[in-house]
Design an enzyme around this catalytic site. Sequence first.
Site, PDB file in Angstrom:
ATOM      1  N   ARG A 209       0.860  -1.191   0.000  1.00 50.03           N
ATOM      2  CA  ARG A 209       0.000   0.000   0.000  1.00 50.03           C
ATOM      3  C   ARG A 209       0.893   1.237   0.000  1.00 50.03           C
ATOM      4  NH1 ARG A 209      -5.357  -1.566   1.850  1.00 50.03           N
ATOM      5  NH2 ARG A 209      -5.538  -3.695   1.025  1.00 50.03           N
ATOM      6  N   GLU A 211       0.998   3.896   1.337  1.00 52.67           N
ATOM      7  CA  GLU A 211       0.298   4.457   2.488  1.00 52.67           C
ATOM      8  C   GLU A 211       0.847   5.843   2.835  1.00 52.67           C
ATOM      9  OE1 GLU A 211      -2.170   5.324   4.791  1.00 52.67           O
ATOM     10  OE2 GLU A 211      -2.452   3.174   4.424  1.00 52.67           O
ATOM     11  N   ARG A 217       0.392   2.650  13.155  1.00 54.25           N
ATOM     12  CA  ARG A 217      -0.313   1.430  12.746  1.00 54.25           C
ATOM     13  C   ARG A 217      -0.336   1.212  11.242  1.00 54.25           C
ATOM     14  NH1 ARG A 217      -6.696   2.264  14.133  1.00 54.25           N
ATOM     15  NH2 ARG A 217      -7.373   2.973  12.086  1.00 54.25           N
ATOM     16  N   HIS A 218       0.351   2.055  10.464  1.00 53.09           N
ATOM     17  CA  HIS A 218       0.348   1.928   9.013  1.00 53.09           C
ATOM     18  C   HIS A 218       1.719   1.534   8.474  1.00 53.09           C
ATOM     19  CE1 HIS A 218      -3.349   4.485   9.368  1.00 53.09           C
ATOM     20  NE2 HIS A 218      -3.735   3.651   8.417  1.00 53.09           N
ATOM     21  N   GLU A 357      -9.064  -2.308  14.251  1.00 48.84           N
ATOM     22  CA  GLU A 357      -9.540  -3.154  13.153  1.00 48.84           C
ATOM     23  C   GLU A 357      -8.446  -4.129  12.729  1.00 48.84           C
ATOM     24  OE1 GLU A 357      -9.764  -2.898   8.410  1.00 48.84           O
ATOM     25  OE2 GLU A 357     -10.301  -1.053   9.472  1.00 48.84           O
ATOM     26  N   SER A 360     -10.924  -6.987   7.529  1.00 48.85           N
ATOM     27  CA  SER A 360     -11.982  -6.488   6.671  1.00 48.85           C
ATOM     28  C   SER A 360     -12.478  -7.671   5.855  1.00 48.85           C
ATOM     29  CB  SER A 360     -11.455  -5.390   5.744  1.00 48.85           C
ATOM     30  OG  SER A 360     -12.499  -4.887   4.938  1.00 48.85           O
ATOM     31  N   ARG A 408      -0.495  -6.334  12.539  1.00 52.00           N
ATOM     32  CA  ARG A 408      -1.446  -5.670  13.444  1.00 52.00           C
ATOM     33  C   ARG A 408      -1.914  -6.620  14.539  1.00 52.00           C
ATOM     34  NH1 ARG A 408      -5.817  -1.437  10.919  1.00 52.00           N
ATOM     35  NH2 ARG A 408      -4.339   0.060  10.050  1.00 52.00           N
TER      36      ARG A 408
END
Length: 434
Positions: A209, A211, A217-218, A357, A360, A408
Amino acid sequence: MVQRILSTELAAHAGEQVRLAGWVHRRRLLKSVAFLILRDRAGLAQVVVADQTARQRLEQLPEETVVEVTGRAVANPDAPGGVEVVEPGWETLSEPAEPLPFELYRPELRASLPTVLDAAPFALRNARQRAPFELAAAGVRGFRATLDGLGFTEVHTPKLVGYATESGANVFGVDYFGRRAYLAQSPQFYKQAMVGVFERVYEVGPVFRAEPHDTARHLAEYTSLDAELGFVRDHRDVIGVIREVFAGMIDTMAERAGAAVAAAGITLPEVPAELPVVHFAEALELIGAATGEDLSGEQDLAPAHERWLSAWAEREHGSEWLIVTGYPTAKRAFYTHPDPARPGYSRGFDLLFRGLELISGAQRLHRYADYVAAITARGESIEPYASYLEFFRHGMPPHGGFAIGLERFVARLTGAANVREVTLFPRDLHRLTP
């Protein structure tokens, strides 16, 4: 020739000549005796150095030097594992190690996160630093074993793709022999295609990603644990598999990574027999009633909302896990199945764990006409998705799936403040080495 044994095998060889090999973890130079603490992949072994000539050699042996030690194993209840090595001889297997920016033998490294990340190949020799990666390895083993037991087939899909899975957002473009290509954000399209072959598939692999968020957290690259299953009635069948997967992962960590659990100083969570579920609309009502916020029109949950809902699930359901279903269709990917009973909402969901989270997931569309309608409704051309859409012209069952961010999950398990603490050689806005 005496075969090499590991430190944890010493007890089985008490009274015998043994051969160990590893790193000089620490030297303890006392007045009357000295100790060489040897570290190998299994743990620590204590080597007693009483001879003065040998002691002088030990004093010249820097910590982290790789050595092979021979000697006699004898019982000593004060030694690691209750056995130590006496009358040793040793030879170095590499040149003397150079000093590190921290002392590895300490229970916790006294260094900043950037220093630890810069020196990751060495910092991870520390038991506490290494523990998250042993937990991750056991977790992946449990992920695979659980899904194998449920009739899934492991697949390995391309990481160079000709189109962007998430409509072009946050992708890394690459030059592919003069053409434009991308690093895959997800194996989504391919795992859906393989449902038409195997019915149930999973993959463990990297995703990328671009990002733009520089947060704790990324990441720009992480490990995704993906699964997809066919012939679902709706998204609840997918949630049922998720429950089994997490139970299997936690059980495998307990069984195979007990030393890492102890080194990390954690207690593994319990997975309830049934994961608690709340609909997105009801979740907003709960948060709004408790905080006084006006959340009408919200299309997603903010990090603070995720934390609030996790605390609510623990209070009301005694669970550190919570499924939030029914996210607005406009917020989810175009391949997410809408909820026929609640227009505007989808059969997409997230799993929250300890305020964050982790998953997904969703039931997907499976009819060609529905895909064409969903893509055009968003003002996009179907041409970039032509090869993907072809899957659905030839009979695809109702299906759904999910993806777990491994780093995560491990960060939540260990209480790491920054996901980089549990990521091997993290990649983000600033870091491309080591």
